[in-house]
Design a protein around this motif. Structure first.
Motif, short mmCIF file in Angstrom:
data_model
loop_
_atom_site.label_atom_id
_atom_site.label_comp_id
_atom_site.label_asym_id
_atom_site.label_seq_id
_atom_site.Cartn_x
_atom_site.Cartn_y
_atom_site.Cartn_z
N UNK A 33 0.87 -1.17 0.00
CA UNK A 33 0.00 0.00 0.00
C UNK A 33 0.91 1.22 0.00
N UNK A 34 1.00 1.90 -1.14
CA UNK A 34 1.87 3.07 -1.24
C UNK A 34 1.25 4.23 -0.46
N UNK A 35 2.08 4.87 0.35
CA UNK A 35 1.62 5.98 1.18
C UNK A 35 2.05 7.33 0.60
N UNK A 36 3.24 7.37 0.00
CA UNK A 36 3.75 8.66 -0.47
C UNK A 36 4.79 8.46 -1.56
N UNK A 37 4.73 9.34 -2.58
CA UNK A 37 5.76 9.43 -3.61
C UNK A 37 6.50 10.76 -3.45
N UNK A 38 7.80 10.70 -3.44
CA UNK A 38 8.63 11.92 -3.47
C UNK A 38 9.46 11.85 -4.75
N UNK A 39 9.07 12.64 -5.73
CA UNK A 39 9.64 12.55 -7.08
C UNK A 39 10.48 13.78 -7.36
N UNK A 40 11.73 13.57 -7.72
CA UNK A 40 12.63 14.64 -8.14
C UNK A 40 13.17 14.29 -9.51
N UNK A 41 13.15 15.26 -10.42
CA UNK A 41 13.64 14.97 -11.77
C UNK A 41 14.20 16.24 -12.40
N UNK A 42 15.20 16.05 -13.24
CA UNK A 42 15.73 17.14 -14.06
C UNK A 42 15.40 16.84 -15.51
N UNK A 43 14.76 17.80 -16.17
CA UNK A 43 14.34 17.63 -17.55
C UNK A 43 15.16 18.56 -18.44
#
Length: 335
Positions: A33-43
């Protein structure tokens, strides 16, 4: 509220009829059960490249050896580690190459809460089309004018996202001059040299996390029944958008009176470009193609359906993948 009850009664009756017909067996229990996504990306629009890191915090309801995540097959996983620095191995599904099986030295134990950090990168260049005016169907693409990263494009590692809602922080670094729109609330931006970082936080669980990058012009919509911000490109900013905004306000006012107030604190509307979208956006975010923004005859019913999904798709969510059709069915009926 009365209209909402009538609508639910009618549709539940229809669902009861369909339940008597053949349908697949219930989906297996989720493995996490996913509780949180912390997404960092450079485009990097210049070369269509994405370099990212995603931290996935989840709980484990039952003992399991491997976890099936999903990632675009044009992106490569560099490594996966947990909070203690332990590395995890991966293997790709031979039939569906976007499914990534993650496995450690020991099983994931029931009742545990873990955080896995994925580092990944890859090129998501635009495909060449024979006719420049043909609406594009790419679900994850980066080009010199920006980027369109849809949930369906699996542009970051995720697990059953459209069924397993989770809170999310999305932090995207882009060259100066570009702006980023994503679900949630925009935080103060950070400028570092020739780049700018945009952070969007979704405190309420979401089932879709699209990102749009462009040279946006930002406009607050006046007299809207809910605080609304419009993000459009230079071409649209020079058009007379009053008819469109008037129609949107009327649609929101109608839906709010029929089905209750807008389910989120703020609404963002973003131009998605010359594309054919498979979905209407995300919680509190509506994406509109050029064909809608530039239409000479306003597509009122289609416009209303897109906004109705905010009530029937992102506020009320399907329990199983087999129930996902109800999202569009309820929204179409409401429109």
């Amino acid at each position: 509220m009365k209209n909402l009850l009538i609508t639910l009664t009618a549709l539940i009756s229809s669902v009861g009829f369909l339940a008597g017909q053949d349908r697949p067996q219930a989906a297996p229990l989720p493995q996490i059960d996913v509780l949180h996504y912390e997404i960092s990306a450079e485009i990097t629009p210049e070369n269509g490249f994405l370099k990212g890191e995603t931290k996935v915090r989840f709980s484990v309801p039952q003992d399991v050896l491997t976890l099936p995540f999903e990632l675009n097959n044009r992106l490569s996983i560099i490594d996966i580690v947990d909070a203690e620095g332990t590395s995890y191995s991966t293997s790709f599904d031979g039939v569906e190459s976007q499914r990534v099986a993650v496995r450690g030295e020991n099983p994931f134990r029931a009742g545990a809460e873990k955080t896995l950090t994925f580092r990944f990168e890859g090129a998501l260049e635009r495909q060449e089309y024979a006719f420049i005016d043909t609406p594009r169907a790419e679900k994850a693409v980066i080009h010199q004018d920006g980027a369109l990263l849809l949930t369906e494009g699996r542009w970051f590692p995720s697990y059953r996202l459209q069924l397993d809602a989770a809170t999310a922080d999305v932090k995207i670094k882009v060259p100066l001059g570009f702006s980023v729109v994503a679900p949630g609330v925009l935080q103060p931006t950070e400028i570092s040299g020739v780049t700018e970082v945009f952070t969007w936080k979704s405190a309420a669980p979401v089932t879709r996390i699209p990102v749009v990058v462009s040279r946006f012009f930002r406009q607050e919509v006046e007299q809207a029944p809910v605080p609304t911000t419009l993000f459009v490109g230079e071409q649209q900013s020079q058009q007379d958008l009053k008819p469109l905004l008037t129609e949107i306000n009327q649609v929101l006012d109608f839906l709010s009176k029929e089905y209750g107030g807008f389910p989120f604190e703020h609404l963002n509307i973003a131009a998605a470009g010359n594309v054919s979208l498979p979905s209407a956006g995300a919680a509190g975010l509506v994406l509109l193609e050029d064909s809608v923004l530039s239409a000479k005859m306003m597509p009122v019913v289609d416009l209303a359906r897109r906004f109705a999904v905010q009530w029937w798709g992102y506020s009320a969510k399907p329990k199983e993948v087999y129930d996902a059709w109800m999202q569009d069915g309820f929204a179409t009926y409401a429109a």
